[in-house]
Structures are given as structure tokens and as C-alpha cells.
Design a protein around this motif. Structure first.
Motif, PDB file in Angstrom:
ATOM      1  N   ILE A 442       0.841  -1.213   0.000  1.00  0.00           N
ATOM      2  CA  ILE A 442       0.000   0.000   0.000  1.00  0.00           C
ATOM      3  C   ILE A 442       0.868   1.253   0.000  1.00  0.00           C
ATOM      4  CG2 ILE A 442      -1.626   1.336   1.399  1.00  0.00           C
ATOM      5  CD1 ILE A 442      -2.882  -1.330   2.266  1.00  0.00           C
ATOM      6  N   ARG A 443       1.922   1.255   0.801  1.00  0.00           N
ATOM      7  CA  ARG A 443       2.816   2.416   0.847  1.00  0.00           C
ATOM      8  C   ARG A 443       3.484   2.650  -0.497  1.00  0.00           C
ATOM      9  NH1 ARG A 443       6.054   2.905   6.599  1.00  0.00           N
ATOM     10  NH2 ARG A 443       4.294   2.452   7.974  1.00  0.00           N
ATOM     11  N   LEU A 444       3.899   1.576  -1.135  1.00  0.00           N
ATOM     12  CA  LEU A 444       4.576   1.711  -2.425  1.00  0.00           C
ATOM     13  C   LEU A 444       3.617   2.217  -3.502  1.00  0.00           C
ATOM     14  CD1 LEU A 444       6.822  -1.474  -2.402  1.00  0.00           C
ATOM     15  CD2 LEU A 444       7.575   0.904  -2.202  1.00  0.00           C
ATOM     16  N   VAL A 445       2.375   1.745  -3.455  1.00  0.00           N
ATOM     17  CA  VAL A 445       1.381   2.210  -4.435  1.00  0.00           C
ATOM     18  C   VAL A 445       1.126   3.707  -4.240  1.00  0.00           C
ATOM     19  CG1 VAL A 445      -1.031   2.027  -5.164  1.00  0.00           C
ATOM     20  CG2 VAL A 445       0.295  -0.046  -4.726  1.00  0.00           C
ATOM     21  N   ILE A 446       1.116   4.141  -2.960  1.00  0.00           N
ATOM     22  CA  ILE A 446       0.882   5.563  -2.662  1.00  0.00           C
ATOM     23  C   ILE A 446       2.098   6.418  -3.020  1.00  0.00           C
ATOM     24  CG2 ILE A 446       0.492   7.217  -0.791  1.00  0.00           C
ATOM     25  CD1 ILE A 446      -1.161   5.032   0.612  1.00  0.00           C
ATOM     26  N   LEU A 447       3.314   5.936  -2.627  1.00  0.00           N
ATOM     27  CA  LEU A 447       4.517   6.757  -2.764  1.00  0.00           C
ATOM     28  C   LEU A 447       5.235   6.584  -4.093  1.00  0.00           C
ATOM     29  CD1 LEU A 447       5.969   6.149   0.828  1.00  0.00           C
ATOM     30  CD2 LEU A 447       4.655   8.132   0.023  1.00  0.00           C
ATOM     31  N   ARG A 448       5.047   5.446  -4.770  1.00  0.00           N
ATOM     32  CA  ARG A 448       5.761   5.175  -6.029  1.00  0.00           C
ATOM     33  C   ARG A 448       4.804   4.707  -7.129  1.00  0.00           C
ATOM     34  NH1 ARG A 448       9.163   7.056  -3.169  1.00  0.00           N
ATOM     35  NH2 ARG A 448      11.309   6.360  -2.805  1.00  0.00           N
ATOM     36  N   PRO A 449       3.717   5.423  -7.379  1.00  0.00           N
ATOM     37  CA  PRO A 449       2.755   4.959  -8.384  1.00  0.00           C
ATOM     38  C   PRO A 449       3.373   4.924  -9.782  1.00  0.00           C
ATOM     39  CG  PRO A 449       2.282   7.227  -7.758  1.00  0.00           C
ATOM     40  CD  PRO A 449       3.338   6.740  -6.822  1.00  0.00           C
ATOM     41  N   GLY A 450       3.251   3.782 -10.444  1.00  0.00           N
ATOM     42  CA  GLY A 450       3.741   3.644 -11.812  1.00  0.00           C
ATOM     43  C   GLY A 450       5.250   3.607 -11.940  1.00  0.00           C
ATOM     44  N   MET A 451       5.988   3.632 -10.828  1.00  0.00           N
ATOM     45  CA  MET A 451       7.455   3.669 -10.886  1.00  0.00           C
ATOM     46  C   MET A 451       8.038   2.255 -10.760  1.00  0.00           C
ATOM     47  SD  MET A 451       8.267   6.963  -8.470  1.00  0.00           S
ATOM     48  CE  MET A 451       7.429   8.527  -8.691  1.00  0.00           C
ATOM     49  N   ARG A 452       9.311   2.162 -11.101  1.00  0.00           N
ATOM     50  CA  ARG A 452      10.019   0.899 -10.946  1.00  0.00           C
ATOM     51  C   ARG A 452      10.644   0.866  -9.557  1.00  0.00           C
ATOM     52  NH1 ARG A 452      11.475  -3.301 -13.870  1.00  0.00           N
ATOM     53  NH2 ARG A 452      13.440  -4.416 -13.476  1.00  0.00           N
ATOM     54  N   ILE A 453      10.365  -0.178  -8.807  1.00  0.00           N
ATOM     55  CA  ILE A 453      10.833  -0.306  -7.434  1.00  0.00           C
ATOM     56  C   ILE A 453      12.175  -1.038  -7.434  1.00  0.00           C
ATOM     57  CG2 ILE A 453      10.280  -1.133  -5.115  1.00  0.00           C
ATOM     58  CD1 ILE A 453       8.388   1.015  -6.228  1.00  0.00           C
ATOM     59  N   SER A 454      13.197  -0.376  -6.873  1.00  0.00           N
ATOM     60  CA  SER A 454      14.533  -0.957  -6.842  1.00  0.00           C
ATOM     61  C   SER A 454      14.799  -1.614  -5.489  1.00  0.00           C
ATOM     62  CB  SER A 454      15.582   0.131  -7.087  1.00  0.00           C
ATOM     63  OG  SER A 454      15.563   1.055  -6.004  1.00  0.00           O
ATOM     64  N   GLU A 455      15.931  -2.286  -5.419  1.00  0.00           N
ATOM     65  CA  GLU A 455      16.347  -2.889  -4.149  1.00  0.00           C
ATOM     66  C   GLU A 455      16.542  -1.811  -3.088  1.00  0.00           C
ATOM     67  OE1 GLU A 455      19.871  -5.881  -2.479  1.00  0.00           O
ATOM     68  OE2 GLU A 455      20.101  -4.826  -4.394  1.00  0.00           O
ATOM     69  N   ALA A 456      17.068  -0.644  -3.504  1.00  0.00           N
ATOM     70  CA  ALA A 456      17.282   0.463  -2.558  1.00  0.00           C
ATOM     71  C   ALA A 456      15.952   0.962  -1.991  1.00  0.00           C
ATOM     72  CB  ALA A 456      18.031   1.594  -3.253  1.00  0.00           C
ATOM     73  N   ASP A 457      14.930   1.013  -2.848  1.00  0.00           N
ATOM     74  CA  ASP A 457      13.603   1.425  -2.365  1.00  0.00           C
ATOM     75  C   ASP A 457      13.087   0.468  -1.296  1.00  0.00           C
ATOM     76  OD1 ASP A 457      13.400   3.628  -4.099  1.00  0.00           O
ATOM     77  OD2 ASP A 457      12.693   2.340  -5.723  1.00  0.00           O
ATOM     78  N   ILE A 458      13.304  -0.825  -1.542  1.00  0.00           N
ATOM     79  CA  ILE A 458      12.850  -1.833  -0.577  1.00  0.00           C
ATOM     80  C   ILE A 458      13.629  -1.704   0.730  1.00  0.00           C
ATOM     81  CG2 ILE A 458      12.651  -4.302  -0.106  1.00  0.00           C
ATOM     82  CD1 ILE A 458      10.635  -3.249  -2.141  1.00  0.00           C
ATOM     83  N   ASP A 459      14.939  -1.520   0.620  1.00  0.00           N
ATOM     84  CA  ASP A 459      15.765  -1.334   1.827  1.00  0.00           C
ATOM     85  C   ASP A 459      15.251  -0.162   2.656  1.00  0.00           C
ATOM     86  OD1 ASP A 459      17.572  -3.408   1.683  1.00  0.00           O
ATOM     87  OD2 ASP A 459      18.929  -2.334   0.343  1.00  0.00           O
ATOM     88  N   LYS A 460      14.921   0.919   1.976  1.00  0.00           N
ATOM     89  CA  LYS A 460      14.478   2.132   2.677  1.00  0.00           C
ATOM     90  C   LYS A 460      13.161   1.900   3.412  1.00  0.00           C
ATOM     91  CE  LYS A 460      13.601   7.054   1.922  1.00  0.00           C
ATOM     92  NZ  LYS A 460      13.566   8.151   0.910  1.00  0.00           N
ATOM     93  N   ILE A 461      12.201   1.295   2.726  1.00  0.00           N
ATOM     94  CA  ILE A 461      10.887   1.130   3.351  1.00  0.00           C
ATOM     95  C   ILE A 461      10.923   0.068   4.442  1.00  0.00           C
ATOM     96  CG2 ILE A 461       9.853  -0.622   1.816  1.00  0.00           C
ATOM     97  CD1 ILE A 461       7.319   1.211   1.814  1.00  0.00           C
ATOM     98  N   LEU A 462      11.787  -0.967   4.258  1.00  0.00           N
ATOM     99  CA  LEU A 462      11.906  -1.999   5.298  1.00  0.00           C
ATOM    100  C   LEU A 462      12.582  -1.434   6.542  1.00  0.00           C
ATOM    101  CD1 LEU A 462      12.793  -5.248   3.299  1.00  0.00           C
ATOM    102  CD2 LEU A 462      10.605  -4.644   4.342  1.00  0.00           C
ATOM    103  N   SER A 463      13.527  -0.544   6.328  1.00  0.00           N
ATOM    104  CA  SER A 463      14.185   0.077   7.483  1.00  0.00           C
ATOM    105  C   SER A 463      13.190   0.947   8.256  1.00  0.00           C
ATOM    106  CB  SER A 463      15.384   0.910   7.041  1.00  0.00           C
ATOM    107  OG  SER A 463      14.974   2.014   6.251  1.00  0.00           O
TER     108      SER A 463
END
Length: 533
Positions: A442-463
Motif C-alpha cells: 500500500i505504501r509503495l502504491v501511494i509513494l511510487r505509483p507507476g514507478m520501478r521499485i529498486s532494491e534500494a527502495d525496498i531497503d528504505k521502506i523496510l528500514s
């Protein structure tokens, strides 16, 4: 006891006095019809019937019995009028006594006329009738479309002089009474159906945020495939099911799947969130209450168990059920009945119980906090939901499907995930299980709509998730309270519906109500968009 019983079903010759001529009989039937046709309750119909009959001839006792062929029992249509012999039961239901007047009428479907009760002291209840001063009785079958509904009885202290003619008149009256009784029973049954439909509508409106879609339950792992096979085997039985597993593993979805695969699918699935029940009102919530049962009980309330009649009752987090309620729940499961708070009438229900818990109930039994007998009643079949980290084969599929669903619901373009991003998610330990994964999506859909999610993005949100988990409980509770308050302010105190706080917060309305009680928040304080500090 040895007296000749004789032929009770007397065949009287056709002879009519002027008192009971055709015109008089027609007027009597018309007046009775006019008196009872507008009545909408059993008691009022019976009272109107008794009053009208009394205008045309005297009796000393009038009663109407209803017959249940399945249980071979009788019950009064309404309280009898006139003399009440001590030996005649006034209970709601009683067995159809062999050899009784009612039994002879119902079995033969013909009138039974006893001109002198003294000759039939061996018949059940006759002694009581004689002791109360009654000397004669007339009983007629209530027949509608060749189906017997019961019997109507007229009893007398003194045998009527025109008894022969009265039999003919009362035969016509009993036919009219049968139609009125049948219409009333159908009216009551229809009213009950409408009441149930209205109750179900209200329940579904309140719990609309818990909408279930079986095709939204995604899995690819052998572990989940085995569970679904087990569910398909147990679903169409009435066996109680206990679903165990950590919070967020999908126990609610599995319970709903069991219900929707069962023959009870056309009835309600009633969820009871045990930790969210207010202790002072928990019995009323589960079993309902009568009008005036306690201060504030201005109307009768139907409880969750009665609401679930014919369907499934789901006890979520049953390990948190208080000890006194555990005993009552056991009784409902064993006897299939309960009493509303403030009432003494037993209400029969046909329900299937599914329970879920994240606790070790066997340990709870050992320390005395959970009843052993209740545990074995609930635990006919156990389904254990594995942790998300124990079924990594499901994670990539869940991410893909949940992302599409959430993006569609929010009307946003769905983000895409790199292979390294998915790999990162697969190897994460997921302490919150599927619920945590859904929140991340849900957070990714809100914050990164239509974007490509990278490993760095995942690291950031998991942290970010991990930081939230490390916040002290009191601070986290304060943050949650503030978050809920802001939603209440924005929604002006509205909880449900498309513009309600529950939808805005992404949680079921029942969960929001529990948290409002937990934090002492009153939605009425926010109806103008202003909250308390």
C-alpha cells in the motif's frame, strides 16, 4: 377406568333449530371473520375470537392447540380463555399425550365430542377438567389444505341444551379459525424472515469493510496448497474448526473460505472479535438482551449467535474470551440454545463454530486460563497457518497480485518491481506476515505509483518498518492515537462507508471501534471536524 369409552366421534343427525338457521350461522361466521381479519398478533387474534364467540353462545374454556408433527408436540396458540384446570400444562411445548382428546382429534382429523366427562375419567387430563367443574367438551381439528395445524377446544360446566346443533355451527367456526391461524402463522413467519433480512442488512452494512473475495487469497506454496485441500475436505461438514497461527497469517480468510465452501454459504458469516468486546456488554453482544434487561436497554436486541442462525459464527482470537463467557459458549455449542440477557426463554440456534487464535491454547489450558472441555469442542479439526517467511514461494505472487489490487482500488498506476527488489522481499523475515506485506505494498502504491521499485527502495521502506517496530510501546500507542484522531477529524467522526475513517485508515470498522475504545476516543466529538486534545 373400566367404563366404556364408546364412540367419541358422534355423528349427529342433520336438524337445525331456528336459533341456528342458515342466515344466523352466516351472520355468526361473518362477525367472527370481521373481528379477526385485521389482527396482527396471536394474542389479539385469540382475544378477538373469544370475545366474538361469547356474543353468540357461552363456553367456560376455550383453547387452541398447535401441533408440531416433527416433535409430536403441542403448544398453545395463545393463552387459553376461561377455566384453567391445574393438571393442564401451560408450558410453551408439551408432548402429545396418547389417548388425550387432542391426540384423538389430531390423529383422526375429526371432531371429538364428549357430552359427559364423567364417563371418560381414564382419558389424560379429564380428571383435572372434572375437578375444575367442567362436565362436557367439544374438540375440532384445524385443517388447511388437508394439513392439520392443531385443534380448537370448547369446554362447559353444563352441557349445552342445543349441543347437536352447536356441533354443526362450531364445525364451520373451526374451519374459519383454521384459516385465520394459518394466515397468522404465515404472517409471523414472513415477519421473522423480513426481520432476519433487515438484521443481516444492518450487520453487512456495519461490517462491509470486511468484504471477502476468495479469488483475493493468493498462494503458490505446497504448504498453503495442502491447507486448502484440507479446507475443501472439512468445509461441507458441521465440524468445529480451530485455526491457529501468528497474527497476519490469514486466519480470517481461511475461516471465510470454510464458510463459503460449505452448505451454510447462503446464511451469514458472523465474526466476533473477542478482544474487542467490552466486558460490561459482552453477554449482550453475543446473546442479545430483552427490553428492559438493564439500564439503557430500551429495545430488544438480537445477539451475534442468534444472528448467525443457519450460518457460521467465527470467534477471532478466542483465547482472549473471558472465563465466564467460555462456560456459556460451551453450553451453546453443546445444547444449541441460549437465553437473551434478561429473558428466561431458550432460543435454539443451528450454527457452525470456527475459532482462531494466535495463542498456545494447550499452554492456556495448563495454566487454567482456557477451559479444557471448550478446547476439545472447538478443536475437532485444526488448521495451522504457517508464517510468511516459512512459505517464501508465495511472496513474489503476493506482491504482484496485491499491488494490482491496491492500485486498482486507489485508481493509481501500479509500480513495477526489479528482480533484486523481489529477491529482497523474499528473504525478509516478515514479523507481521501477510498483513505487513500488504501494508508495504500500500505504501509503495501511494509513494511510487507507476514507478520501478529498486532494491534500494525496498531497503528504505523496510528500514522504516523496523524503526517503527523499535519505537517504545507507549510512544507507538501515542502515535497510533494521533493518527486515528487525524482521520476522525478529516472524516468528521464518520467511521464506516466510502468516506469513513475506517476506509481512510485501511482497517475494518470493527478494528477501528476497538481502538477507539482502547484510546478512549468518541467519534461524536469529531462530528464537526474538531477533536479533543
Amino acid at each position: 377406568m373400566g367404563k366404556q369409552r364408546g364412540n367419541l366421534e358422534r355423528k349427529y343427525p342433520t336438524r337445525r333449530s331456528m336459533h341456528w338457521n342458515l342466515e344466523t350461522r352466516y351472520r355468526i361466521l361473518l362477525s367472527i371473520n370481521n373481528a379477526i381479519i385485521t389482527q396482527t398478533s396471536r394474542v389479539k387474534l385469540f382475544q378477538a375470537l373469544a370475545t366474538e364467540i361469547h356474543k353468540h353462545f357461552r363456553y367456560d374454556r376455550l383453547s387452541i392447540n398447535l401441533y408440531d408433527p416433527e416433535t409430536e408436540s403441542l403448544s398453545y396458540f395463545a393463552a387459553a380463555d376461561g377455566i384453567a384446570p391445574e393438571g393442564i400444562s401451560s408450558k410453551e411445548s408439551r408432548p402429545l399425550a396418547k389417548g388425550s382428546v387432542a391426540q384423538m382429534v389430531i390423529t383422526s382429523k375429526s371432531p371429538v365430542i364428549i357430552e359427559d366427562l364423567n364417563r371418560y375419567e381414564d382419558l389424560p387430563s379429564v380428571i383435572s377438567m372434572l375437578d375444575s367443574g367442567l362436565t362436557a367438551t367439544m374438540a375440532f381439528p384445524l385443517m388447511v389444505r388437508n394439513r392439520i395445524l392443531g385443534s380448537v377446544h370448547f369446554s362447559f360446566r353444563k352441557r349445552p341444551e342445543d349441543m347437536h346443533d352447536l356441533v354443526e355451527v362450531l364445525t364451520d367456526v373451526s374451519n374459519q379459525v383454521a384459516i385465520a391461524v394459518d394466515n397468522m402463522l404465515n404472517y409471523v413467519a414472513l415477519a421473522k424472515v423480513n426481520e432476519n433480512l433487515e438484521r443481516q442488512k444492518r450487520f453487512l452494512m456495519v461490517n462491509g469493510n470486511d468484504a471477502y473475495h476468495r479469488d483475493h487469497f493468493f498462494y503458490a506454496s505446497p504448504a498453503m496448497a495442502e491447507i486448502m485441500s484440507q479446507i475443501e475436505l472439512v468445509a461441507d461438514t458441521d465440524a468445529s474448526v480451530l485455526i491457529t497461527g501468528e497474527t497476519g497469517t490469514g486466519k480470517d480468510y481461511l475461516a471465510r473460505t470454510v464458510h463459503n465452501l460449505s452448505s451454510r454459504r447462503d446464511h451469514l458469516f458472523v465474526k466476533i472479535n473477542c478482544p474487542a468486546l467490552t466486558e460490561s456488554l459482552i453477554e449482550s453482544e453475543l446473546f442479545g438482551h430483552g427490553k428492559g434487561a438493564f439500564t439503557g436497554a430500551h429495545v430488544q436486541r438480537v445477539g451475534r449467535f442468534e444472528m448467525g442462525n443457519g450460518g457460521t459464527v467465527f470467534l477471532d482470537e478466542v483465547g482472549d474470551l473471558p472465563a465466564n463467557l467460555q462456560a456459556k459458549l460451551l453450553q451453546v455449542i453443546q445444547d444449541g440454545e441460549f437465553e437473551r440477557v434478561g429473558e428466561s426463554r431458550a432460543i435454539k440456534v443451528n450454527i457452525r463454530i470456527i475459532a482462531a487464535t494466535n495463542q498456545d491454547l494447550e499452554n492456556s489450558m495448563r495454566n487454567g486460563s482456557f477451559r479444557r472441555d471448550l478446547y476439545y469442542r472447538l478443536n475437532m479439526v485444526t488448521i495451522h497457518t504457517p508464517r510468511l517467511k516459512d512459505r517464501p514461494e508465495d511472496i513474489a505472487l503476493l506482491v504482484e497480485r496485491l499491488t494490482k489490487l491496491q492500485a486498482k482500488q486507489m485508481n493509481r498506476p501500479a509500480p513495477e518491481y526489479s528482480d533484486l527488489a523481489l529477491e529482497k522481499l523474499i528473504h525478509y523475515h516478515w514479523p507481521g506476515n501477510v498483513r505487513e506485506l500488504k501494508n508495504l505494498v500500500i505504501r509503495l502504491v501511494i509513494l511510487r505509483p507507476g514507478m520501478r521499485i529498486s532494491e534500494a527502495d525496498i531497503d528504505k521502506i523496510l528500514s522504516t518498518f523496523q524503526t517503527e517496530q523499535q519505537i517504545p510501546v507507549s510512544t507507538l500507542a501515542d502515535a497510533e492515537r494521533t493518527h486515528i484522531e487525524r482521520a476522525l477529524i478529516k472524516c468528521k467522526g464518520v467511521l464506516g462507508g466510502p468516506h469513513g475513517a475506517a476506509r481512510l485508515l485501511g482497517m475494518p470498522r470493527s478494528t477501528l471501534q476497538y481502538r477507539l475504545r482502547k484510546f478512549g476516543l468518541n467519534p461524536h466529538d469529531y462530528q464537526r471536524g474538531e477533536g479533543t486534545s
